[in-house]
Design an enzyme around this catalytic site. Structure first.
Site, PDB file in Angstrom:
ATOM      1  N   PHE A  15      50.771  48.174 -36.374  1.00  0.00           N
ATOM      2  CA  PHE A  15      51.122  48.878 -35.120  1.00  0.00           C
ATOM      3  C   PHE A  15      52.543  48.722 -34.752  1.00  0.00           C
ATOM      4  O   PHE A  15      52.921  48.766 -33.443  1.00  0.00           O
ATOM      5  CB  PHE A  15      49.950  48.801 -34.249  1.00  0.00           C
ATOM      6  N   GLY A  41      46.970  37.151 -34.134  1.00  0.00           N
ATOM      7  CA  GLY A  41      46.617  38.707 -34.324  1.00  0.00           C
ATOM      8  C   GLY A  41      47.461  39.067 -35.604  1.00  0.00           C
ATOM      9  O   GLY A  41      48.500  39.216 -35.704  1.00  0.00           O
ATOM     10  N   ASP A  66      43.828  34.927 -37.103  1.00  0.00           N
ATOM     11  CA  ASP A  66      42.753  36.013 -36.544  1.00  0.00           C
ATOM     12  C   ASP A  66      41.275  35.898 -37.373  1.00  0.00           C
ATOM     13  O   ASP A  66      41.134  35.088 -38.204  1.00  0.00           O
ATOM     14  CB  ASP A  66      43.369  37.444 -37.633  1.00  0.00           C
ATOM     15  N   GLY A  70      38.776  42.493 -36.295  1.00  0.00           N
ATOM     16  CA  GLY A  70      39.471  43.712 -35.075  1.00  0.00           C
ATOM     17  C   GLY A  70      39.073  43.370 -33.956  1.00  0.00           C
ATOM     18  O   GLY A  70      38.123  42.695 -33.256  1.00  0.00           O
ATOM     19  N   HIS A 139      43.805  42.311 -26.670  1.00  0.00           N
ATOM     20  CA  HIS A 139      44.555  42.699 -25.585  1.00  0.00           C
ATOM     21  C   HIS A 139      43.692  43.055 -24.388  1.00  0.00           C
ATOM     22  O   HIS A 139      44.294  43.266 -23.318  1.00  0.00           O
ATOM     23  CB  HIS A 139      45.171  44.032 -25.988  1.00  0.00           C
TER      24      HIS A 139
HETATM   25  C1  SAM Z   1      47.095  44.371 -32.490  1.00  0.00           C
HETATM   26  S1  SAM Z   1      46.499  43.776 -33.921  1.00  0.00           S
HETATM   27  C2  SAM Z   1      47.676  42.710 -34.474  1.00  0.00           C
HETATM   28  C3  SAM Z   1      48.674  43.473 -35.266  1.00  0.00           C
HETATM   29  C4  SAM Z   1      49.589  42.743 -36.136  1.00  0.00           C
HETATM   30  N1  SAM Z   1      50.319  41.502 -35.416  1.00  0.00           N
HETATM   31  C5  SAM Z   1      50.807  43.475 -36.825  1.00  0.00           C
HETATM   32  O1  SAM Z   1      51.742  43.857 -35.825  1.00  0.00           O
HETATM   33  O2  SAM Z   1      50.409  43.854 -37.916  1.00  0.00           O
HETATM   34  C6  SAM Z   1      45.280  42.354 -33.037  1.00  0.00           C
HETATM   35  C7  SAM Z   1      44.506  41.634 -34.048  1.00  0.00           C
HETATM   36  O3  SAM Z   1      43.997  40.500 -33.052  1.00  0.00           O
HETATM   37  C8  SAM Z   1      42.549  40.117 -33.782  1.00  0.00           C
HETATM   38  N2  SAM Z   1      42.030  39.459 -32.757  1.00  0.00           N
HETATM   39  C9  SAM Z   1      41.384  39.924 -31.492  1.00  0.00           C
HETATM   40  N3  SAM Z   1      40.766  39.183 -30.925  1.00  0.00           N
HETATM   41  C10 SAM Z   1      40.880  37.945 -31.389  1.00  0.00           C
HETATM   42  C11 SAM Z   1      40.303  36.734 -30.913  1.00  0.00           C
HETATM   43  N4  SAM Z   1      39.888  36.353 -30.027  1.00  0.00           N
HETATM   44  N5  SAM Z   1      40.427  35.732 -32.013  1.00  0.00           N
HETATM   45  C12 SAM Z   1      41.137  36.107 -33.097  1.00  0.00           C
HETATM   46  N6  SAM Z   1      41.781  37.076 -33.356  1.00  0.00           N
HETATM   47  C13 SAM Z   1      41.610  38.114 -32.486  1.00  0.00           C
HETATM   48  C14 SAM Z   1      41.878  41.264 -34.056  1.00  0.00           C
HETATM   49  O4  SAM Z   1      40.948  41.119 -35.048  1.00  0.00           O
HETATM   50  C15 SAM Z   1      43.207  42.246 -34.686  1.00  0.00           C
HETATM   51  O5  SAM Z   1      43.321  41.994 -35.987  1.00  0.00           O
END
Ligand code: SAM
Length: 214
Positions: A15, A41, A66, A70, A139
């Site tokens: 993203f 993340g 991560d 998701g 988020h």
């Molecule tokens: C917005 S995506 C990250 C996008 C990535 N940084 C990129 O730019 O390609 C958010 C990620 O945070 C992870 N995530 C959400 N809550 C989490 C938590 N409490 N602990 C670990 N990972 C988490 C999700 O599995 C997801 O893959």
């Protein structure tokens, strides 16, 4: 950013717009020789390529945390769901296999280290000072605040805190990353350095790694 790695970053699922990725890479390159970089993340590894491209030339390391299940918005029925990322065996999201393929194809396996687990579980045990922290995990308010509280103390003095998806206007996006940005400024521990799109870069001004940041 070397053109071949930029091509891998642009092709990876994720993203992050190119201008925000370039900002992340530039600041990571400034910090990478001083100590490890850490991202909360990982998703499929897009931002990890920008970080890894900065660390690789100086023999640096990127930790990327991560649980690979998701975020809320990645689940079935939500805006950012990708059905190709569902594990057919469990019916759960699993971004780890795509991440591994992506990082291997980019030639960054020796530089980018996956830490698979819940952010709060890992941060509770973490003791390694960080030259740069990139927060782009869950988020929701709870997750964004926990990521700041658990990881920001480990940024060294002079190190950088980078926060993604900061939207001061609620019409543009969710508010929790913006609340974390305001918390970091209010703490007095961090000062703003640069903004591109929804990405905010701050530098640690006070305290030592491991000391609370407020
Ligand atoms: C917005 S995506 C990250 C996008 C990535 N940084 C990129 O730019 O390609 C958010 C990620 O945070 C992870 N995530 C959400 N809550 C989490 C938590 N409490 N602990 C670990 N990972 C988490 C999700 O599995 C997801 O893959």
């Amino acid at each position: 950013m070397p053109p071949d790695l930029l091509a891998h970053a642009l092709a990876a699922k994720g993203f992050m717009p190119e201008d925000e990725g370039a900002l992340l890479h530039r600041h990571a390159a400034e910090r990478a020789a001083a100590g490890p970089l850490l991202e909360v993340g990982t998703y499929c590894g897009k931002s990890a390529i920008y970080l890894g491209a900065a660390a690789q030339p100086v023999g640096g390391t990127v930790f990327t945390v991560d649980h690979h299940r998701g975020s809320e918005e990645n689940q079935a029925g939500w805006e950012h769901h990708d059905p190709t990322l569902v594990d057919a065996g469990t019916g759960l999201m699993d971004t780890l296999p795509v991440f591994r393929r992506t990082i291997r194809a980019a030639g960054l396996e020796e530089t980018v280290v996956a830490v698979v687990g819940r952010s709060t579980t890992v941060s509770k045990h973490w003791r390694i000072p960080l030259s740069l922290l990139f927060i782009d995990g869950g988020h929701a308010e709870e997750h964004a605040q926990n990521d700041y509280a658990g990881w920001a103390p480990w940024v060294v003095p002079g190190g950088l805190l980078v926060i993604h998806d900061v939207f001061p206007d609620p019409a543009d996006g969710g508010q929790p990353p913006y609340h974390v940005f305001l918390r970091a400024l209010r703490s007095g521990a961090f000062a703003e350095v640069e903004t591109v799109g929804s990405m905010r870069v701050l530098r640690r001004k006070t305290g030592d790694a491991g000391h609370p940041v407020g």
